[in-house]
Enzyme design. Structure first.
Site, short mmCIF file in Angstrom:
data_model
loop_
_atom_site.label_atom_id
_atom_site.label_comp_id
_atom_site.label_asym_id
_atom_site.label_seq_id
_atom_site.Cartn_x
_atom_site.Cartn_y
_atom_site.Cartn_z
N ASP A 145 30.28 36.69 41.33
CA ASP A 145 31.66 36.55 40.87
C ASP A 145 31.92 35.14 40.32
OD1 ASP A 145 34.17 37.52 40.30
OD2 ASP A 145 35.00 37.08 42.27
N LYS A 147 33.21 32.65 37.80
CA LYS A 147 34.28 32.56 36.80
C LYS A 147 35.02 31.25 37.01
CE LYS A 147 37.26 35.42 39.78
NZ LYS A 147 38.07 36.66 39.87
N ASN A 150 36.61 30.41 40.33
CA ASN A 150 35.76 30.17 41.50
C ASN A 150 34.90 28.92 41.36
OD1 ASN A 150 36.75 32.41 42.81
ND2 ASN A 150 35.14 33.77 42.09
#
Length: 392
Positions: A145, A147, A150
């Site tokens: 995840d 992105k 993050n």
């Protein structure tokens, strides 16, 4: 008759860590079933971020396995460019992660404020997150995840990878479950033929493109359109691409966004392949003369972009919500013996498996391969901006 003085209960710093050990400060973030706030350890005076997750909401969203898995993975990792776990504990209502404090905000916040970032800053972040990915992949962990939301900056502008909620260990067997934020998913996830750690390098490429140009490389109004774009459309550059990024920088982004995983930059395709993907990336002309990879993890290189310490590098509405709208504000509470008596299976799982951790007293360890039963079983709606995850 004089008033009775209510003296505070003495804090046992020699016992297991708990919320009484911390001073609760401002709220700086909000998630699906928890919040993040700044805390200070009462004994050491050190500042941390406290991520707390409401157990009831966690059970309702069928995310118990994810929370336990994140807790266990975070105990295993410790790297200069990862938001590391320092303490973990729980009370009757919440599970708590005490992690490294990042006061510089996330890259999504800065991207929305600035529109795009300078090439030298993006190169700096790509180098740092590449170092974190190489570390994770050497431990057979894929993040899934990556992105801008993050990637958090510290007060000096160094980038750190956070949110391991859907991260997993991987082995020879490829995964097939759709997991991650759709706009950043690699094509091999969406075609559902199996994938492995190579997806993280693709996601990093999407981030780099977005940070440079203020837009994502593949877009669609619907999930079907977005899937088609990611899996079929050729990579196109904005008209002013070469004004915003040098040719070597564009080559790196293109290399990360190669649909052929055997050619994707950063990837070592197989055990029998002599090519070292990370070494190839380090040797690239984009980093030559600007990134000292040997001393990268010492954080001695000044960041091209340092967040303004005088400004709040996060959404200030989180603090207002906590003050004005929260009907059960966070505070330290003693555990009740009666709480343990009639727990549901999910709450019992959290009670037993979200174990206490103290980085100053305990050695980091891996629960793998004994934690395979904890791999995510949560399912969430898929969207181009949100995170989705299905069984792996």
């Amino acid at each position: 008759m004089g008033a009775v003085c209510c003296r505070p209960t003495p804090i046992d710093f020699d016992g297991d860590v708990n919320l009484f050990h911390f001073v609760l400060l401002r709220c700086v973030g909000k998630g699906a079933f928890g919040k993040v706030r700044v805390v200070q350890h009462k004994q050491t005076r050190e500042l941390y971020a406290l991520k707390y997750i409401n157990k009831a909401k966690c059970v309702k969203m069928k995310a118990v396995a994810n929370v336990i898995q994140e807790r266990r993975l975070l105990e295993e990792v410790d790297h200069a460019y990862i938001v590391n776990l320092r303490y973990a504990f729980q009370d009757d209502e919440n599970c708590f992660f005490v992690i490294d404090l990042m006061l510089g905000g996330d890259l999504r916040f800065h991207l929305e404020r600035l529109g795009a970032l300078p090439e030298d800053a993006v190169r700096f972040y790509v180098a740092q997150i590449s170092s974190a990915l190489d570390y994770l992949h050497n431990m057979s962990i894929m993040h899934r995840d990556i992105k801008p939301d993050n990637i958090l900056l510290d007060d000096k502008g160094n980038a750190h990878l956070t949110d391991f909620n859907i991260a997993v260990h991987y082995g020879e067997r490829k995964l097939t479950g759709v997991a991650g934020s759709m706009a950043y998913m690699a094509p091999e996830i969406l075609v559902k033929r199996g994938y492995s750690y190579q997806i993280d390098w693709w996601s990093l490429g999407v981030c780099a493109y977005e940070l440079l140009f203020g837009r994502r490389p593949f877009r669609g109004r619907t999930n079907i359109d977005l899937t088609h774009s990611i899996t079929k459309d050729s990579l196109k550059w904005p008209e002013d691409a070469e004004k915003k990024c040098s040719r070597p920088g564009l080559q790196v982004v293109k290399g990360l966004l190669d649909r052929d995983i055997t050619r994707r930059l950063g990837v070592k395709p197989s055990k029998d392949d002599d090519r070292d993907g990370m070494a190839e990336l380090r040797r690239h002309a984009w980093f030559r003369g600007t990134v000292d990879w040997d001393t990268l993890e010492s954080k001695e290189t000044p960041s091209p972009f340092v967040p303004d310490a005088k400004k709040a590098n996060f959404d200030a509405s989180h603090e207002l919500e906590e003050l004005l709208l929260e009907d059960n504000p966070l505070k330290a509470k003693q555990r009740k013996a009666a709480f343990q008596e009639n727990l549901s299976a999910e709450l019992r799982q959290m009670e037993d498996q979200f174990t206490s951790y103290d980085f100053k007293r305990m050695h980091r360890r891996s629960y793998y391969p004994n934690n395979t039963q904890l791999i995510s079983q949560a399912t969430a709606a898929t969207s181009s901006s949100g995170t989705c995850c299905s069984s792996t």
